[in-house]
Each structure stands twice: as structure tokens, then as C-alpha cells.
Design a protein around this motif. Structure first.
Motif, short mmCIF file in Angstrom:
data_model
loop_
_atom_site.label_atom_id
_atom_site.label_comp_id
_atom_site.label_asym_id
_atom_site.label_seq_id
_atom_site.Cartn_x
_atom_site.Cartn_y
_atom_site.Cartn_z
N CYS A 18 31.20 16.52 -4.89
CA CYS A 18 31.42 15.15 -4.42
C CYS A 18 31.02 15.01 -2.94
O CYS A 18 30.43 13.99 -2.51
CB CYS A 18 32.89 14.76 -4.59
SG CYS A 18 33.37 14.58 -6.34
N GLY A 19 31.35 16.06 -2.11
CA GLY A 19 30.96 16.04 -0.71
C GLY A 19 29.46 15.99 -0.54
O GLY A 19 28.92 15.28 0.32
N THR A 20 28.76 16.75 -1.34
CA THR A 20 27.29 16.75 -1.29
C THR A 20 26.74 15.38 -1.67
O THR A 20 25.77 14.89 -1.05
CB THR A 20 26.75 17.83 -2.24
OG1 THR A 20 27.29 19.11 -1.86
CG2 THR A 20 25.24 17.91 -2.15
N ILE A 21 27.35 14.76 -2.67
CA ILE A 21 26.89 13.42 -3.08
C ILE A 21 27.09 12.40 -1.95
O ILE A 21 26.21 11.57 -1.68
CB ILE A 21 27.65 12.98 -4.36
CG1 ILE A 21 27.25 13.87 -5.54
CG2 ILE A 21 27.34 11.53 -4.69
CD1 ILE A 21 28.08 13.64 -6.78
N LEU A 22 28.25 12.46 -1.28
CA LEU A 22 28.52 11.52 -0.17
C LEU A 22 27.54 11.74 0.98
O LEU A 22 27.02 10.79 1.59
CB LEU A 22 29.95 11.69 0.33
CG LEU A 22 31.06 11.22 -0.65
CD1 LEU A 22 32.44 11.59 -0.10
CD2 LEU A 22 30.97 9.71 -0.87
N ALA A 23 27.29 13.05 1.29
CA ALA A 23 26.34 13.35 2.37
C ALA A 23 24.93 12.87 2.00
O ALA A 23 24.20 12.32 2.84
CB ALA A 23 26.33 14.85 2.64
N VAL A 27 22.56 10.21 4.17
CA VAL A 27 21.25 10.52 4.75
C VAL A 27 20.12 9.76 4.06
O VAL A 27 19.05 9.60 4.64
CB VAL A 27 20.94 12.04 4.70
CG1 VAL A 27 21.99 12.83 5.46
CG2 VAL A 27 20.84 12.53 3.26
N ILE A 28 20.36 9.31 2.81
CA ILE A 28 19.27 8.63 2.12
C ILE A 28 18.95 7.27 2.76
O ILE A 28 17.88 6.70 2.56
CB ILE A 28 19.60 8.46 0.62
CG1 ILE A 28 18.33 8.20 -0.18
CG2 ILE A 28 20.59 7.33 0.41
CD1 ILE A 28 18.51 8.25 -1.68
N GLN A 29 19.91 6.73 3.61
CA GLN A 29 19.70 5.45 4.28
C GLN A 29 18.86 5.61 5.57
O GLN A 29 18.50 4.62 6.22
CB GLN A 29 21.06 4.82 4.61
CG GLN A 29 21.90 4.51 3.37
CD GLN A 29 23.27 3.97 3.74
OE1 GLN A 29 23.57 3.75 4.93
NE2 GLN A 29 24.09 3.76 2.72
N ARG A 30 18.58 6.88 5.94
CA ARG A 30 17.82 7.13 7.17
C ARG A 30 16.51 7.83 6.80
O ARG A 30 16.49 9.02 6.52
CB ARG A 30 18.64 8.00 8.14
CG ARG A 30 19.87 7.24 8.67
CD ARG A 30 20.83 8.18 9.35
NE ARG A 30 21.91 7.43 10.01
CZ ARG A 30 22.93 6.89 9.37
NH1 ARG A 30 23.03 7.00 8.05
NH2 ARG A 30 23.85 6.23 10.05
N PRO A 31 15.43 7.07 6.80
CA PRO A 31 14.13 7.62 6.41
C PRO A 31 13.70 8.78 7.30
O PRO A 31 12.98 9.68 6.84
CB PRO A 31 13.18 6.43 6.55
CG PRO A 31 14.07 5.22 6.45
CD PRO A 31 15.36 5.62 7.07
N GLU A 32 14.12 8.79 8.58
CA GLU A 32 13.68 9.86 9.47
C GLU A 32 14.29 11.21 9.09
O GLU A 32 13.83 12.26 9.53
CB GLU A 32 14.06 9.53 10.93
CG GLU A 32 15.55 9.52 11.24
CD GLU A 32 16.22 8.18 10.90
OE1 GLU A 32 17.40 8.00 11.23
OE2 GLU A 32 15.57 7.31 10.25
N ALA A 42 18.51 19.46 -3.30
CA ALA A 42 18.45 20.82 -3.86
C ALA A 42 19.83 21.43 -3.98
O ALA A 42 20.18 22.09 -4.96
CB ALA A 42 17.54 21.68 -2.97
N ILE A 43 20.65 21.19 -2.87
CA ILE A 43 22.03 21.71 -2.92
C ILE A 43 22.80 21.07 -4.06
O ILE A 43 23.58 21.74 -4.77
CB ILE A 43 22.73 21.45 -1.56
CG1 ILE A 43 22.08 22.31 -0.46
CG2 ILE A 43 24.22 21.75 -1.65
CD1 ILE A 43 22.59 22.00 0.95
N VAL A 48 25.50 21.64 -9.32
CA VAL A 48 25.68 21.24 -10.73
C VAL A 48 25.43 22.43 -11.66
O VAL A 48 26.20 22.67 -12.60
CB VAL A 48 24.74 20.06 -11.07
CG1 VAL A 48 24.75 19.80 -12.58
CG2 VAL A 48 25.16 18.81 -10.32
N MET A 49 24.35 23.17 -11.37
CA MET A 49 24.03 24.35 -12.20
C MET A 49 25.13 25.40 -12.10
O MET A 49 25.50 26.03 -13.09
CB MET A 49 22.69 24.93 -11.75
CG MET A 49 21.49 24.02 -12.07
SD MET A 49 19.93 24.69 -11.46
CE MET A 49 19.82 26.20 -12.39
#
Length: 451
Positions: A18-23, A27-32, A42-43, A48-49
Motif C-alpha cells: 500500500c505504501g508503494t502504491i501511495l508513493a 510521483v506519477i503527478q511529477r513528470p520530472e 518495479a518495486i 506483488v510477486m
């Protein structure tokens, strides 16, 4: 409720996920931060695996454990104790199941070995067949059929077609007596077949027994009884003849062993010699009569079998014996259940049998005040039965096995021919004669014929 270690580890992995999903969402809102997005993606995939691997780890271990049990691999173990107390309990349970299964396997193998040893040592041949495969065969069966090493039923059929045909004629259930010939000897085998289904699979169980030895033993016993009775009868006749002959010789010779002159023989001496000669003549005639009866016993004519209506037949027998019944004050009753009942027999020979049985009944009724003889006929299990019953003195149990032996008789003046001759006549008809008796109450003879 205290969380188990496994549950805690699963929750921890879910929280990290869940923490990885929130992070990743931040970051997906910042193209840079493009490379950070790839790293978090990847994480996320690795987490999940890892969660899937962790959750399925127990299932894989259990699957490996159960597969080991399936293939009887008792070295397999369940290693999940590091996940907490509940998994240690599961490991202990799996170990207990493994030991119980192992014990059952050992007991099953021991029972199988015991059964094999028991079947091997049985004096009766045993063969078990599943389709065309011989599942079980013991040494006795191999020896009786001369088929050492055969494990395929098709090959056995080729080796012994006669036995195979006999078994096929019996079917799934039945019994049959066959004569089995080999290059060395001939055996008389009784074969019994039964069929059972185990786990939807058909098994034929065949038992084979050599009765030749038993037949020989019975034959020897019969001969011993016959010879004993023959010896008894012959000795009864020869002993007085020998004694009287010696007496006559003593009358005709003097003390020095010389023949006496005619003048030396007195009237009393001649009378004694004449009496002795008459006795010898009488005993010789008795012995000749005995031999003639023995010859008659061995020359029973072949029956002329034809359908006979038993109502008319028994009525004729009752009328024939009526004068004798009146003379001995005996009440004769007769009955046929069906006026149209028929049996295939030789009426002349069966008349002889019935007359002999009624004569025996008359003798048995001598000491009875209320005398009864019953003559009847009926159908039973597709067999015609003629029954002769009396309420006389009966037959003692120790005599029941000997009454059909030639020359055995319970009568003082009996010849012992009648019942033996009756049994021969019934055998020639393809039937049988049997007797039941309660001393001083009732005796019944049963003549059995094919319907």
C-alpha cells in the motif's frame, strides 16, 4: 485474539504494498521524476510477486507433502515452523499423519505377506483372476494343473484347454467335477468358481481340490467292510463244516489212525455220521445260496426307464401289499400330491425296491402296537420324491452308515442284500436313496428321481 506470525507477515507485506502504491501515486503527478516512477513500478511488481510467493509457499509445501504420501515417500517433511506456532502444530499433525499412514502401510504389507503364506500352504488349489491376469495362484494349484510359472490366463487356456472349457461351463458361480489327465496320471478334480467385485473390478476366485485320494480312501474302507462281512458269512458256514468233517473222520478211524471195518461201526455211529453229513449238506447249500445272492448283487439288469404316472403306480403297490398289511395288522396309507405327477423309472425294478423297504418296515413294526406305514410321492426342487415311512423301532445312529453295505443286516435272519441292491437300482436310475430315523418314533426312506 493474538495475531499469528503468518498473519503478521502477510499484513506487513500488504502495508508495504500500500505504501508503494501511495508513493507511486505521488510521483506519477511529477513528470520530472520519470525514473522514480519506473523504480516504484518495479518495486510494486516485485512486492506483488513476493506476496503471491509467500502466500502460496504453504500450499506448495502441503502439495509436496501430500504428493510424497501418494508415492509412499515417508522421508518427506513439512518445513514451515519459522512461520509461527500454528504452523508448528500443522507440522506436528502432518508428521502424525505420516506415521499413521506408514503404520497402516506396514500392517497392510504384513497382512498381505501372511495371506500369501497362508494361501501357499493350503492343501486346496486357489487361483484368483482379474480379467486375463492371474492375481493369486498358490503352489497347490500349480502342482495340480502342472502350470508352474504361469501368470496369464490366456496362456493357461492354451496349455490346458480342457480345464479352461470346464471353468467356462461353470460360469461366474458354480461347481463341477472333472477328470484331468496328464502324461503321468489321471486326477479327479472338483472345481468351484465364485465371482466378486472389488473397486468396480471383477475377480474370479477358483478353488481346485484333488478328490482322488479321498475317493481311494472311501473305496478302501468300503472294500474292508465288504471283506469283513464276506469273511464273517463264509466263516459261519465253513467252521461247522470243518468241525463236522473232523468229527466224521474220528468216527471212521481207530486210535492208531487206521480205517475202521464196517463191522466196527455201530448203528449210533452211523446215525451220527448221517446227521453230520446232513448238516454239512445244509451248510453247503447255505453257502451256495449266499454266493448266488452275491452274484445277483453284481448282476443288476440295466433299467428300462420310461415315464410312469405315480398315482397309478403307488395305487398298484398299495393293492399288492394290502394282504400282507392285513396279515400283520398294519395300517397302510398312501398319497400323491398331484395325480398327474410322473417320474422316469423302470417300474419293475422300483417295485422291487419299494417291496423290500416295506418288508423292512414290517419287520421294524413287530414290537409296535399301533402300526402305520405311509407311502407317498411329491415334487421337491424339480425332483420327484417317493417316501416310505413307518413308526417302527428305527435305525440306530451307529448303523446308519452301514445299512447300504452288502451283507450288512440288523435282522437275525437277514441277508443284507436288499438295501444294497436298492441303492444300486437307484444309482442306475440316476437317482438316490436316503434315510432318516428317530429310534422308536419314525423311519423314512426317500427315493429321489429326475422329474
Amino acid at each position: 485474539m493474538v495475531l499469528k506470525r503468518f498473519s503478521i507477515l502477510v499484513i506487513l507485506r500488504i502495508m508495504l504494498l500500500c505504501g508503494t502504491i501511495l508513493a507511486f501515486a505521488w510521483v506519477i503527478q511529477r513528470p520530472e521524476m520519470f525514473f522514480n516512477q519506473l523504480t516504484l513500478a518495479a518495486i510494486f511488481i516485485l512486492q506483488v510477486m513476493e506476496l503471491i510467493r509467500f502466500v502460496n509457499q504453504t500450499n506448495r509445501e502441503l502439495s509436496r507433502f501430500l504428493l510424497g504420501i501418494k508415492h509412499a515417500d515417508f522421508t518427506i517433511t513439512f518445513h514451515q515452523a519459522h512461520l509461527g506456532k500454528s504452523f508448528r502444530e500443522l507440522e506436528d499433525s502432518m508428521h502424525a499423519i505420516l506415521q499413521a499412514y506408514k503404520q497402516v502401510k506396514i500392517e497392510k504389507e504384513a497382512q498381505y505377506q501372511f495371506l500369501q503364506a497362508l494361501v501357499t500352504r493350503l492343501p486346496i488349489g486357489i487361483i484368483s483372476i482379474a480379467e486375463e491376469d492371474i492375481v493369486v495362484i498358490n503352489a497347490t494349484a500349480e502342482k495340480l494343473l502342472n502350470i508352474e510359472g504361469y501368470r496369464n490366463w490366456s496362456l493357461l487356456k492354451l496349455r490346458h484347454p480342457t480345464v479352461a472349457q470346464a471353468l467356462d461351463s461353470v460360469g461366474d458361480h458354480g461347481r463341477k467335477l472333472i477328470e484331468f489327465k496328464t502324461s503321468e496320471n489321471t486326477a479327479h478334480l472338483t472345481i468351484e468358481v465364485s465371482t466378486t467385485f472389488i473397486l468396480d473390478k471383477s475377480y474370479r476366485l477358483i478353488t481346485i481340490q484333488d478328490i482322488h485320494t479321498e475317493l481311494e480312501q472311501k473305496e478302501i474302507e468300503a472294500w474292508h467292510k465288504l471283506i469283513r462281512i464276506l469273511t464273517h458269512e463264509i466263516m459261519n458256514s465253513v467252521t461247522p463244516v470243518a468241525s463236522l468233517t473232523e468229527t466224521i473222520q474220528g468216527m471212521l478211524t481207530d486210535k492208531s489212525g487206521q480205517l475202521k471195518s464196517i463191522e466196527a461201526l455201530t448203528t449210533d455211529t452211523l446215525g451220527d455220521i448221517r446227521f453230520s453229513l446232513n448238516t454239512i449238506h445244509k451248510r453247503s447249500e447255505g453257502l451256495l445260496d449266499f454266493v448266488e445272492k452275491y452274484r445277483a448283487l453284481t448282476r443288476v439288469p440295466k433299467p428300462a426307464i420310461q415315464p410312469v404316472r405315480l398315482h397309478s403306480f403307488l395305487k398298484t403297490m398299495a393293492n399288492l401289499m394290502e394282504p400282507e398289511m392285513q396279515r400283520h395288522n398294519i395300517a397302510l396309507q398312501w398319497h400323491v400330491t398331484d395325480e398327474n405327477l410322473q417320474a422316469s423309472l423302470d417300474s419293475n425294478l422300483i417295485e422291487q425296491v419299494i417291496i423290500n423297504l416295506i418288508t423292512n418296515s414290517i419287520y421294524a413294526l413287530q414290537q409296535v402296537s399301533d402300526k402305520h406305514i405311509y407311502l407317498g410321492a411329491y415334487l421337491h426342487e424339480n425332483r420327484v420324491i417317493i417316501e416310505i415311512t413307518d413308526n417302527g423301532s428305527g435305525i440306530r445312529e451307529k448303523e446308519m452308515q452301514d445299512i447300504f453295505i452288502p451283507f450288512f443286516s440288523t435282522k437275525k435272519e437277514g441277508t443284507g442284500i436288499g438295501l444294497s441292491l436298492s441303492k444300486q437300482i437307484m444309482n442306475l436310475h440316476g437317482g438316490s436313496i436316503k434315510v432318516t430315523s428317530v429310534p422308536h418314533e419314525k423311519t423314512t426312506f426317500y427315493l429321489t428321481f429326475k422329474a
